[in-house]
Design an enzyme around this catalytic site. Sequence first.
Site, PDB file in Angstrom:
ATOM      1  N   CYS A 108      13.369  11.278   6.892  1.00  0.00           N
ATOM      2  CA  CYS A 108      13.228  10.734   8.364  1.00  0.00           C
ATOM      3  C   CYS A 108      14.754  10.960   9.255  1.00  0.00           C
ATOM      4  CB  CYS A 108      12.743   9.420   8.601  1.00  0.00           C
ATOM      5  SG  CYS A 108      13.623   8.228   7.440  1.00  0.00           S
ATOM      6  N   LYS A 126       0.860  -1.219   0.043  1.00  0.00           N
ATOM      7  CA  LYS A 126      -0.032   0.081  -0.034  1.00  0.00           C
ATOM      8  C   LYS A 126       0.802   1.148   0.010  1.00  0.00           C
ATOM      9  CE  LYS A 126      -2.493   3.255   2.686  1.00  0.00           C
ATOM     10  NZ  LYS A 126      -1.793   4.174   1.632  1.00  0.00           N
ATOM     11  N   GLU A 181       9.648  16.602  15.083  1.00  0.00           N
ATOM     12  CA  GLU A 181      10.156  16.362  13.524  1.00  0.00           C
ATOM     13  C   GLU A 181       9.609  17.424  12.677  1.00  0.00           C
ATOM     14  OE1 GLU A 181       8.610  12.893  11.774  1.00  0.00           O
ATOM     15  OE2 GLU A 181      10.760  12.408  10.797  1.00  0.00           O
ATOM     16  N   GLU A 225       9.440   1.600  10.964  1.00  0.00           N
ATOM     17  CA  GLU A 225      10.280   2.805  10.560  1.00  0.00           C
ATOM     18  C   GLU A 225       9.653   4.137  10.774  1.00  0.00           C
ATOM     19  OE1 GLU A 225      13.492   2.268   9.855  1.00  0.00           O
ATOM     20  OE2 GLU A 225      13.646   0.204   9.890  1.00  0.00           O
TER      21      GLU A 225
END
Length: 477
Positions: free
Chosen positions: A281, A172, A379, A247
């Site tokens: 990331c 997906k 983040e 992750e």
Amino acid sequence: MTEIRPLYLNGQWQTPGKPLDVINPSTGEVFAQVATVDRAGVKQAIDDAQAAWPGWRSLTGKQRGIYLRNIADSIERRANEIAKVITLENGKPLAQSRGEVGMSVDHLQWFAEEAKRTYGRVVPNQLPGKRHLVIKQPVGVVGAIAPWNFPLVLALRKVAPALAAGCPVVLKPASATPLSSVLLAEAIHEAELPAGVFQLVVGNAKEIGEEMFSNSNCRKVTFTGSTAVGHHLIKQSAENVTKLSLELGGNAPLIVFEDADIDLAAEGAIIAKFRNTGQSCIAANRIYVHQSIFDQFVAAFVEKAKALKIGDGLSEGVDIGPLVDEASLKAAIANIEDAKKQGAEIRCGGKRWGDSQGFFLEPTVLTGASENACCLREEVFAPIAPVLSFETEEEVIAKANDTQYGLAAYLFTQNLARAWRVAEALEAGTVGVNDTVPATSQCPFGGMKQSGLGRELGIEGMDAYLETKHISFAGIE
Ligand code: NAP
């Protein structure tokens, strides 16, 4: 109207449900559509993958490796076309999309070789007449959920090892960037994988996730995305004790010690912060510079940031593309406003760029933000670089580790003992020493703390799709 790109289900190209619009973030315009499936379609995809499993797992690793190499060859042949599609749907500069395609090919080639090396072991017996074997076997059908920031390579960090290990995959992709996965499906089709071994589903993320976790044929889910969604998936995995690899988000520190090569550090920080327009990331989210070289570093860093060329990723020489969507641009601007309220000074950038409908933000360097500023705690996922000063090694290690995240960290020093000491002390799955491009097919990648569970790439990346079985024999006299 644009052509509707089909999904790849049980070896067929299908357009089952209402198409999804794909937007070019450089223009804000719809440039393509992709078919979707509903939950019943996802169930069918998982069940068909299950039916394909016995045939796929019974191949030798060498045979599966040949399929992977053929997928790699197909992607390599179409590298320019695929890179252009990545840029169109994600916005990143074309040169970076080409780099992403190159790394995708490398991952496939690496796991094509690893398919032959799923070694077990023979364990010396403790009791007379016994013999013990440990073997590795494929875990089963894998549900793989991928993000939009590196749409091809992060999908392949899941698809390549899972296929190599003998597991069918239901992929997906993110709704913002489904086209890279359609092109991956084309390469898989060209490589003539057996029907059902690779399934492409696009649609409502919540429904697809729910089906993956409630369908007992789906033995493992592997996810790359935000920590918030990761929390949710951990709860969902309890229902069937579905194996899970995660992750998740990061908040990487980049530390520049007083003995660093300042120009190398400033250039490294540019790459670590602004690559992929800050939407990585492992992007450097907080830059800590020793007070004795702070002004010198900031001057070099700001000069390099100002020189970055902003624009449509398809234009030659562009370094900074748009953010992926309007919401990300608004969140980035809110972050800058918050930092200003928290005492930050804008050294360059700080506002929306251009007069198009594209989602561009100027590369922004901030100094003097207080430790409570959102851009230091959270983040950022945008080209915003807060630079802070520190006095001692002990202090900066404590600050670097003062976060719920633990994905990546960077340090610049020419002192070998310090490099070892600090690298060992940093709580991160990957530490770059004078290196801001650390990820490679051969080495494990993943997060400590709330940055994830498990590792991708390297031999660990293969192990994530293997079960360990102990076979014990008695009566061997
Ligand atoms: P996201 O919102 O968590 O989405 C990631 C994927 O999960 C997308 O395919 C999304 O589908 C899907 N998803 C969303 N809600 C879901 C649900 N309830 N159940 C199942 N699937 C669901 O993350 P993002 O904003 O796309 O990506 C950015 C994040 O990914 C950042 O935090 C970044 O650090 C992290 N990331 C981590 C790594 C790493 O290796 N650790 C690498 C890259 C990115 P839709 O698109 O359809 O919503």
